[in-house]
Enzyme design. Structure first.
Site, PDB file in Angstrom:
ATOM      1  N   ASP A 124       0.657  -1.432  -0.145  1.00 41.19           N
ATOM      2  CA  ASP A 124       0.418  -0.233   0.164  1.00 41.19           C
ATOM      3  C   ASP A 124       0.893   1.386   0.136  1.00 41.19           C
ATOM      4  O   ASP A 124       1.998   0.965   0.396  1.00 41.19           O
ATOM      5  CB  ASP A 124      -1.475   0.013   0.914  1.00 41.19           C
ATOM      6  CG  ASP A 124      -2.374   0.111   0.923  1.00 41.19           C
ATOM      7  OD1 ASP A 124      -2.880   1.384   0.359  1.00 41.19           O
ATOM      8  OD2 ASP A 124      -3.059  -0.848   1.176  1.00 41.19           O
ATOM      9  N   ASP A 142      -3.515   4.547  -1.819  1.00 43.39           N
ATOM     10  CA  ASP A 142      -4.993   4.513  -1.497  1.00 43.39           C
ATOM     11  C   ASP A 142      -5.649   5.506  -1.793  1.00 43.39           C
ATOM     12  O   ASP A 142      -4.532   6.914  -1.976  1.00 43.39           O
ATOM     13  CB  ASP A 142      -4.332   5.609   0.753  1.00 43.39           C
ATOM     14  CG  ASP A 142      -5.275   4.966   1.360  1.00 43.39           C
ATOM     15  OD1 ASP A 142      -5.694   4.097   1.535  1.00 43.39           O
ATOM     16  OD2 ASP A 142      -5.171   6.491   2.096  1.00 43.39           O
ATOM     17  N   GLU A 173      -6.630   3.423  -5.694  1.00 43.74           N
ATOM     18  CA  GLU A 173      -8.334   3.640  -5.126  1.00 43.74           C
ATOM     19  C   GLU A 173      -8.382   4.902  -5.583  1.00 43.74           C
ATOM     20  O   GLU A 173      -8.400   6.186  -5.508  1.00 43.74           O
ATOM     21  CB  GLU A 173      -8.597   3.118  -3.962  1.00 43.74           C
ATOM     22  CG  GLU A 173      -9.456   3.353  -3.352  1.00 43.74           C
ATOM     23  CD  GLU A 173      -9.355   3.756  -1.341  1.00 43.74           C
ATOM     24  OE1 GLU A 173     -10.285   3.342  -0.825  1.00 43.74           O
ATOM     25  OE2 GLU A 173      -8.705   4.455  -0.782  1.00 43.74           O
ATOM     26  N   ASP A 218     -12.802  -2.004   3.518  1.00 43.36           N
ATOM     27  CA  ASP A 218     -13.454  -1.008   3.902  1.00 43.36           C
ATOM     28  C   ASP A 218     -14.883  -0.644   3.891  1.00 43.36           C
ATOM     29  O   ASP A 218     -15.760  -0.469   4.368  1.00 43.36           O
ATOM     30  CB  ASP A 218     -13.385   0.042   3.129  1.00 43.36           C
ATOM     31  CG  ASP A 218     -11.696   0.661   3.313  1.00 43.36           C
ATOM     32  OD1 ASP A 218     -11.953   0.652   4.272  1.00 43.36           O
ATOM     33  OD2 ASP A 218     -10.972   1.047   2.444  1.00 43.36           O
TER      34      ASP A 218
HETATM   35  C1  GLC Z   1      -8.456   4.712   2.141  1.00 42.98           C
HETATM   36  C2  GLC Z   1      -8.609   3.365   2.745  1.00 42.98           C
HETATM   37  C3  GLC Z   1      -9.110   3.434   4.040  1.00 42.98           C
HETATM   38  C4  GLC Z   1      -8.633   4.690   4.667  1.00 42.98           C
HETATM   39  C5  GLC Z   1      -8.452   5.487   4.125  1.00 42.98           C
HETATM   40  C6  GLC Z   1      -7.795   6.766   4.652  1.00 42.98           C
HETATM   41  O1  GLC Z   1     -10.209   4.024   1.813  1.00 42.98           O
HETATM   42  O2  GLC Z   1      -8.425   1.449   1.640  1.00 42.98           O
HETATM   43  O3  GLC Z   1      -9.080   2.231   4.846  1.00 42.98           O
HETATM   44  O4  GLC Z   1      -9.457   4.714   6.326  1.00 42.98           O
HETATM   45  O5  GLC Z   1      -8.332   5.419   2.463  1.00 42.98           O
HETATM   46  O6  GLC Z   1      -6.497   6.237   4.553  1.00 42.98           O
END
Ligand code: GLC
Length: 535
Positions: free
Chosen positions: A104, A205, A262, A327
């Site tokens: 990540d 992320d 993401e 999530d």
């Molecule tokens: C992304 C991650 C999540 C996290 C957020 C803040 O959405 O998947 O788990 O809380 O970012 O970093």
């Protein structure tokens, strides 16, 4: 049709990737939290499953406000997960089994304990002040109306300097200022550090959050209602694409690395925005758009979503598909009605593993892991703590991987950080390995078929039945190789007629014998049938 030259095999494109939430996968030292040695001890399991890569949610040093998504040192492994030597060992051993390792990478924010932020906080004059987003308030309070994704203003007042800093998530996760070249240079050095160590790529992320409006304009609201903010000025700013392209250039200096991002949008599942980050081959290699996740259980809806998604993928881009992640709720519990969940999970898995695009499997999905019931006292997720009892948070999809029927389902010798799901005694890897009809063996078989058929890895996607009457059928075609997939989303028998193909030989089916031949004209399809044919 022109003869297509097969591409050389590219692991992230033609393989299958498995997402591990490290806290919950396997604990090697009895502290109740999964760790890197635990993952190493399960590499053979992953290799038997047939995956080509693993993506690890963050294992960097972190105060764990958001369980690793708040990093205080990008060059250190958090001791709860192990050491840098453990991490290097993981890479070596995984590579030895032909499994790549994706880390990540959190670009949008750090922890408020990161030395960069501590310096940035120190004074307005500090050279790192502008590494984060600081702003004077206006008369009535925060600089503008920006909201976090976790509720409340995106601005936190620092009493000492009298200015506010911006945070898209919790206040312990201050947002970095990607408009500052000094920051981007420093951050790219951290990325390079991991490329040099040998990670095979990064999952980026909330990458579409990283740049905020230069003029700090107020976000408008959906329907004029302040809780429904439209994040026009806080997400998907044009510069974020530029930064991704720069990152791609860095990653491309190394062989065979990948970046997959993401792309979180509101409403969720916006394939167009996600695909824009591919920048036709010069941006991310793949982008999660999550569109399938938010679809109703209907062959027609799934068809529309898939077809729509493909339309946006640029010529030099590549899709990826996913059913769940850390999530969200477990996919199997999102399918409606209590009945036939396993059958539906198999239909969805078949889709995941035969569609065009790289499949990502969330740990436990391959054994049909369910959402766990979490009591208030067991809640760990800060979102659950904040929104209980309206929302119990994300813990229910993060419970320990269910390995066997032993103590704590074989996950830990200690007290697990989240309770083991009550169904672990019966739903676990060990039991499913023995059952030839289990979801686990279903995943294994389909992954094997995916691996051995170039049409499933590289072929065109040709819809045959677009979801009418609950049936989704499509072909994947690469030169002479033609694979036909027929999925019944319903619990009723259906009859189909495929004009484009005469007959097929069963490669894999929930209801038919291997290598039997069926004519596609006037073929009866069983309830929730999954069949994959060579046509
Ligand atoms: C992304 C991650 C999540 C996290 C957020 C803040 O959405 O998947 O788990 O809380 O970012 O970093």
């Amino acid at each position: 049709m022109e003869h297509q030259q097969p591409e050389p095999w590219i692991w992230w494109k033609h393989g299958v990737i498995y997402h591990i939430y490290p806290r919950s996968f396997m604990d090697s030292n009895g502290d109740g939290v999964g760790d890197i040695q635990g993952i190493i001890s399960k590499l053979n399991y992953l290799s038997d499953l047939g995956v080509d890569g693993i993506w690890l949610s963050p294992v960097f040093l972190s105060p764990m406000v958001d369980f690793g998504y708040d990093v205080s040192d990008y060059r250190e492994i958090d001791p709860v997960y192990g050491t840098m030597d453990d991490f290097k060992m993981l890479i070596d051993k995984a590579h030895g089994l032909g499994i790549r390792v994706i880390s990540d990478m959190i670009l949008n924010h750090t922890s408020d304990q990161h030395p960069w932020f501590l310096e940035s906080m120190a004074s307005k004059e500090n050279p790192k002040r502008n590494w984060y987003i600081w702003k004077d308030g206006n008369k009535s309070g925060p600089p503008n109306n920006w909201k976090t994704t976790v509720g409340g203003s995106a601005w936190e007042l620092d009493e000492t300097t009298g200015q506010y800093y911006c945070h898209s998530f919790f206040k312990e996760q201050p947002d970095l200022n990607w408009r500052n070249p000094a920051l981007s240079e420093a951050f790219f050095t951290e990325v390079k550090f991991w490329l040099d160590i040998g990670v095979d790529g990064f999952r980026l992320d909330v990458i579409n959050f990283i740049v905020k409006d230069k003029k700090f304009r107020n976000n408008p609201y959906f329907f004029g209602i302040p809780v429904f903010q439209r994040h026009i000025f806080t997400r998907n700013r044009p510069k974020s694409h530029k930064i991704v392209r720069e990152l791609r250039k860095l990653v491309d200096q190394y062989d065979n690395r990948v970046i997959v991002g993401e792309i979180y949008t509101l409403p969720p599942g916006n394939s167009k925005i996600a695909a824009s980050y591919l920048s036709n081959g010069s941006g991310m290699h793949m982008a999660f758009d999550f569109s399938l996740i938010f679809r109703h259980w209907s062959a027609r809806k799934y068809y529309e979503c898939i077809n729509d998604g493909y339309r946006y993928i640029p010529e030099k881009g590549w899709p990826c598909n996913v059913l769940s992640n850390h999530d969200l709720f477990r996919s199997i519990d999102r399918f409606p009605w209590r009945h036939n969940k396993v059958e539906k999970a198999k239909v969805a898995a078949a889709l995941l593993l035969t569609l065009k695009g790289t499949p990502f499997i969330y740990y436990g999905e391959e054994i049909g892991m369910r959402n766990a019931k979490i009591k208030y006292r067991d809640i760990q997720d800060p979102l659950g703590k904040r929104f209980w009892p309206f929302f119990s948070g994300r813990d229910k999809a993060r419970t320990p991987m269910q390995w066997n029927s032993g103590k704590n389902t074989g996950f830990t010798a200690g007290n697990p950080w989240l309770p083991v799901n009550a169904d672990a005694l019966k739903r676990n890897v060990e039991n499913q390995e023995k059952d030839k009809n289990s979801i686990l063996n279903f995943y294994r078989m389909l992954i094997k078929i995916h691996k051995s058929h170039i049409a499933l890895q590289q072929g065109r996607w040709v819809p045959l039945i677009a979801g009418q009457h609950g049936i989704l059928a499509f072909a994947r075609i690469h030169n002479e190789e033609r694979i036909v997939v027929v999925l019944n989303f319903t619990g009723r028998k259906k009859r189909i007629f495929l004009a484009e193909h005469n007959f097929g030989c069963v490669l894999f089916s929930t209801h038919r014998k291997y290598e039997e031949i069926f004519y596609f004209q006037n073929l009866w399809i069983f309830p929730f049938e999954v069949s994959v044919y060579k046509a």
